[in-house]
Write a protein that holds these residues in place. Structure first.
Motif, short mmCIF file in Angstrom:
data_model
loop_
_atom_site.label_atom_id
_atom_site.label_comp_id
_atom_site.label_asym_id
_atom_site.label_seq_id
_atom_site.Cartn_x
_atom_site.Cartn_y
_atom_site.Cartn_z
N UNK A 102 0.78 -1.24 0.00
CA UNK A 102 0.00 0.00 0.00
C UNK A 102 0.80 1.28 0.00
N UNK A 103 2.11 1.20 0.17
CA UNK A 103 2.93 2.41 0.16
C UNK A 103 3.69 2.53 -1.15
N UNK A 104 3.88 3.77 -1.59
CA UNK A 104 4.56 4.04 -2.85
C UNK A 104 5.96 4.55 -2.56
N UNK A 105 6.93 3.94 -3.20
CA UNK A 105 8.32 4.36 -3.04
C UNK A 105 8.82 4.97 -4.34
N UNK A 106 9.59 6.02 -4.21
CA UNK A 106 10.12 6.73 -5.36
C UNK A 106 11.63 6.88 -5.21
N UNK A 107 12.37 6.44 -6.22
CA UNK A 107 13.82 6.50 -6.17
C UNK A 107 14.35 7.16 -7.44
N UNK A 108 15.18 8.18 -7.28
CA UNK A 108 15.74 8.89 -8.42
C UNK A 108 16.50 7.93 -9.34
N UNK A 109 16.29 8.08 -10.64
CA UNK A 109 16.97 7.23 -11.61
C UNK A 109 18.46 7.53 -11.60
N UNK A 110 19.25 6.49 -11.46
CA UNK A 110 20.71 6.61 -11.50
C UNK A 110 21.23 5.86 -12.73
N UNK A 111 22.32 6.32 -13.26
CA UNK A 111 22.90 5.66 -14.43
C UNK A 111 22.30 6.12 -15.74
N UNK A 112 21.53 7.22 -15.71
CA UNK A 112 20.99 7.77 -16.96
C UNK A 112 22.09 8.54 -17.69
N UNK A 113 22.05 8.45 -19.00
CA UNK A 113 23.10 9.11 -19.80
C UNK A 113 22.46 10.06 -20.80
N UNK A 114 23.19 11.13 -21.10
CA UNK A 114 22.73 12.09 -22.11
C UNK A 114 23.93 12.77 -22.74
N UNK A 115 23.94 12.78 -24.05
CA UNK A 115 24.99 13.47 -24.80
C UNK A 115 24.34 14.22 -25.96
N UNK A 116 24.27 15.54 -25.82
CA UNK A 116 23.58 16.32 -26.84
C UNK A 116 22.10 15.99 -26.82
N UNK A 117 21.57 15.59 -27.96
CA UNK A 117 20.15 15.23 -28.06
C UNK A 117 19.89 13.76 -27.77
N UNK A 118 20.93 12.95 -27.69
CA UNK A 118 20.74 11.51 -27.48
C UNK A 118 20.72 11.16 -26.00
N UNK A 119 19.65 10.50 -25.59
CA UNK A 119 19.49 10.06 -24.21
C UNK A 119 19.48 8.54 -24.17
N UNK A 120 20.15 7.97 -23.20
CA UNK A 120 20.20 6.53 -23.07
C UNK A 120 20.46 6.13 -21.64
N UNK A 121 21.17 5.01 -21.46
CA UNK A 121 21.41 4.54 -20.11
C UNK A 121 20.14 4.03 -19.47
N UNK A 122 19.86 4.50 -18.27
CA UNK A 122 18.74 3.95 -17.50
C UNK A 122 17.54 4.90 -17.40
N UNK A 123 17.40 5.81 -18.39
CA UNK A 123 16.17 6.60 -18.41
C UNK A 123 14.96 5.69 -18.54
N UNK A 124 15.10 4.65 -19.38
CA UNK A 124 14.07 3.63 -19.53
C UNK A 124 14.72 2.27 -19.36
N UNK A 125 14.18 1.44 -18.46
CA UNK A 125 14.69 0.09 -18.25
C UNK A 125 13.53 -0.90 -18.32
N UNK A 126 13.84 -2.14 -18.68
CA UNK A 126 12.81 -3.17 -18.82
C UNK A 126 12.15 -3.50 -17.48
N UNK A 127 10.86 -3.86 -17.58
CA UNK A 127 10.09 -4.31 -16.42
C UNK A 127 10.18 -3.31 -15.26
#
Length: 268
Positions: free
Chosen positions: A123-148
């Motif tokens: 019943x409780x919601x936990x929120x954790x800042x995304x770590x390991x996200x990458x960005x170079x110019x207009x390209x974003x990758x890393x862990x902005x989106x991860x499976x499941x």
């Protein structure tokens, strides 16, 4: 944005049964049937083979049940400033991802993005800042989106636009007549005049000239301030559309709200 449909449920009974079967395969069956006393060396091949096979089976079950990509919803707030022909787009989005075959996407360099990983337990919601996200110019990758995963992002981007809500005239009784140059139809338009009186228009398509009707709210509404408006807008493309992110996410719902000062005709 409501996150309720985008949380993962507790592990299913099928997964629990699968783990029990796996334990039986690598335990009693391997020790007493396939690698009995005197042939224990077979375990060096059996255990890895069973593990790889079970992992592939689990991956196939996930693909069959969830598929690839993901689903989500977005809430977009567009605050326009007709004086300098600009707008600020603030986009909040939440999504539930399945198996992602690609997690890179393009984002304009002048757009800022933050993200959090969401989880729900007991019943409780936990929120954790995304770590390991990458960005170079207009390209974003890393862990902005991860499976499941259940992921929430906030994106802010300034844009140039000539879209505006123009007050063409004020008719007897104070009724305002508007014309919109927004790319989509404005729905539920609420305007507050200089005296604090509210006016509404159910729909205002682009380019149409329409008169608003007086609105007497039972309770004092939350804005807009005098000489400003607020309305929902049907999603449209162009500079005032939702900010795209990962292409494989199916955005089931996108709501767009626009607000800002009304533009009077130059001679007024």
């Amino acid at each position: 944005t409501s996150a309720a449909p985008y949380y993962f449920s507790a592990p299913s009974t099928t997964l629990g049964l699968g783990l029990i079967i796996f334990a039986v395969l690598v335990g009693p069956l391997s020790l007493f049937l396939w690698a009995p006393a005197g042939k224990r060396q077979r375990l060096f091949l059996l255990i890895p083979a069973i593990s790889v096979g079970f992992s592939l089976l689990l991956l196939l079950l996930i693909l069959a049940g969830d598929g690839t990509g993901g689903t989500g919803s977005r809430e977009v707030l567009i605050q326009v400033n007709p004086q300098d022909h600009s707008a600020l787009i603030s986009q909040n989005q939440i999504c539930k991802t399945s198996v992602l075959l690609n997690n890179t996407f393009q984002l304009p360099e002048n757009a800022g993005i933050t993200g959090a990983r969401m989880s729900k337990a007991r019943g409780s919601i936990k929120e954790k800042t995304i770590e390991g996200a990458a960005r170079q110019g207009e390209e974003c990758g890393g862990k902005w989106f991860t499976s499941r995963s259940t992921l929430q992002h906030r994106i802010i981007m300034p844009v140039s636009t000539r879209a505006a809500l123009t007050l063409l005239e004020t008719r007897p009784g104070g009724a305002p007549v508007f014309q919109s140059t927004f790319p989509g139809t404005l729905n539920g338009l609420t305007y507050r005049d200089a005296s604090g009186k509210y006016w509404i228009l159910e729909q205002l398509p682009p380019g149409r000239k329409m008169q608003a009707s007086p609105f007497l709210p039972e309770e004092e509404p939350d804005g807009p301030p005098p000489l400003h408006f607020r309305a929902s807008m049907e999603p449209a493309g162009g500079e005032l559309g939702p900010i795209p992110t990962l292409p494989s996410i199916n955005w089931e719902k996108t709501s767009v709200t626009v607000s800002g000062p009304v533009t009077p005709l130059p001679h007024e």
